[in-house]
Design a protein around this motif. Structure first.
Motif, mmCIF file in Angstrom:
data_model
loop_
_atom_site.group_PDB
_atom_site.id
_atom_site.type_symbol
_atom_site.label_atom_id
_atom_site.label_comp_id
_atom_site.label_asym_id
_atom_site.label_seq_id
_atom_site.Cartn_x
_atom_site.Cartn_y
_atom_site.Cartn_z
ATOM 1 N N VAL A 1 0.854 -1.186 0.000
ATOM 2 C CA VAL A 1 0.000 0.000 0.000
ATOM 3 C C VAL A 1 0.890 1.235 0.000
ATOM 4 O O VAL A 1 1.757 1.373 0.845
ATOM 5 N N GLY A 2 0.676 2.102 -0.950
ATOM 6 C CA GLY A 2 1.427 3.353 -0.991
ATOM 7 C C GLY A 2 2.927 3.179 -1.122
ATOM 8 O O GLY A 2 3.694 4.007 -0.658
ATOM 9 N N GLY A 3 3.363 2.080 -1.722
ATOM 10 C CA GLY A 3 4.780 1.865 -1.930
ATOM 11 C C GLY A 3 5.533 1.357 -0.717
ATOM 12 O O GLY A 3 6.747 1.236 -0.737
ATOM 13 N N THR A 4 4.839 1.059 0.376
ATOM 14 C CA THR A 4 5.516 0.539 1.558
ATOM 15 C C THR A 4 5.180 -0.933 1.726
ATOM 16 O O THR A 4 4.169 -1.423 1.250
ATOM 17 N N GLY A 5 6.060 -1.637 2.407
ATOM 18 C CA GLY A 5 5.789 -3.026 2.728
ATOM 19 C C GLY A 5 5.669 -3.918 1.513
ATOM 20 O O GLY A 5 4.815 -4.792 1.486
ATOM 21 N N LYS A 6 6.527 -3.736 0.517
ATOM 22 C CA LYS A 6 6.441 -4.539 -0.696
ATOM 23 C C LYS A 6 6.680 -6.009 -0.386
ATOM 24 O O LYS A 6 7.676 -6.367 0.236
ATOM 25 N N LEU A 7 5.761 -6.830 -0.813
ATOM 26 C CA LEU A 7 5.862 -8.272 -0.624
ATOM 27 C C LEU A 7 5.236 -8.934 -1.847
ATOM 28 O O LEU A 7 4.013 -8.909 -2.000
ATOM 29 N N PRO A 8 6.054 -9.500 -2.715
ATOM 30 C CA PRO A 8 5.470 -10.197 -3.860
ATOM 31 C C PRO A 8 4.566 -11.332 -3.382
ATOM 32 O O PRO A 8 4.905 -12.061 -2.443
ATOM 33 N N MET A 9 3.423 -11.459 -4.015
ATOM 34 C CA MET A 9 2.477 -12.487 -3.591
ATOM 35 C C MET A 9 3.055 -13.891 -3.799
ATOM 36 O O MET A 9 2.718 -14.812 -3.064
ATOM 37 N N SER A 10 3.970 -14.054 -4.740
ATOM 38 C CA SER A 10 4.633 -15.349 -4.919
ATOM 39 C C SER A 10 5.460 -15.703 -3.678
ATOM 40 O O SER A 10 5.527 -16.864 -3.272
#
Length: 169
Positions: free
Chosen positions: A13-22
Motif C-alpha cells: 500500500v502506498g509503496g511501503t511493505g512490498k511483498l510479492p504475492m509469490s
C-alpha cells in the motif's frame, strides 16, 4: 482441515511493505499450509491447515517477520467467518467499493466508535470482530480516524465477497 483467509496489514500500500504475492505463497507452503493461493497484491491469502486460528497467525507472523525484518500484522478468518462478514454488512445498499470492513483480532468494545474523529458523511457500525465503514463520498477525501481500528486491516466489500467465494471453493 480448515480453510483460512489471512489478511496482512500494510502490504503493498502506498509503496511501503512490498511483498510479492509469490513470496507470500511460498512462505505459507513452507510452514505446511495446503491449497495456498493469493488474491490481488494487497496481502490476501487463502489456504487450508489443521491448525487453529492462533497457531496459523503465529506461524505466518513469524515467517513475515523473518522476511521483512519487522512485525507484519496478520488477521485470520475461517471461510465461514468471511461469509458472515459479507452477510453482516450493515450497508448492503451501498456500492461495495465504498464500504469496508476493518478486521480486528477481538470484538470491538461497546464504546469503540465513541472516540472517532473527523467524521463527515461516513456511517459506521460494529460487527463481531470488525468495524464497518460506509464512505458515502468515497475514501479519497475522508479524514476519518478510528482509534479502535488502529491494529486492524480493511478490505472493501467487493474484495470480501471475492475472498469469501474463493474460501468456499
Amino acid at each position: 482441515m480448515t480453510r483460512h483467509v489471512a489478511l496482512l496489514r500494510a502490504v503493498n500500500v502506498g509503496g511501503t511493505g512490498k511483498l510479492p504475492m509469490s513470496e507470500l505463497k511460498a512462505m505459507a507452503e513452507a510452514v505446511g499450509f495446503a491449497e495456498v493461493r493469493t488474491y490481488i497484491a494487497s496481502g490476501n491469502l487463502i489456504f487450508t491447515s489443521k491448525l487453529g486460528e492462533a497457531a496459523v497467525k503465529k506461524k505466518l507472523e513469524q515467517q513475515l517477520h523473518d522476511y521483512a525484518g519487522k512485525p507484519v500484522g496478520v488477521l485470520i478468518r475461517s471461510a465461514a467467518e468471511m461469509a458472515r462478514v459479507l452477510a453482516d454488512n450493515p450497508f448492503p445498499e451501498a456500492p461495495g467499493n465504498r464500504v469496508v470492513a476493518i478486521f480486528l483480532d477481538e470484538a470491538p468494545a461497546t464504546n469503540a466508535l465513541d472516540d472517532v474523529r473527523h467524521r463527515q458523511q461516513e456511517r459506521l457500525a460494529c460487527g463481531m470482530r470488525e468495524i464497518y465503514v460506509h464512505y458515502g463520498d468515497g475514501m479519497a477525501d475522508s479524514r476519518l480516524v478510528i482509534p479502535a481500528a488502529k491494529t486492524g486491516t480493511a478490505r472493501n466489500i467487493n474484495t470480501i465477497a471475492k475472498l469469501a467465494a474463493l474460501a468456499a471453493e
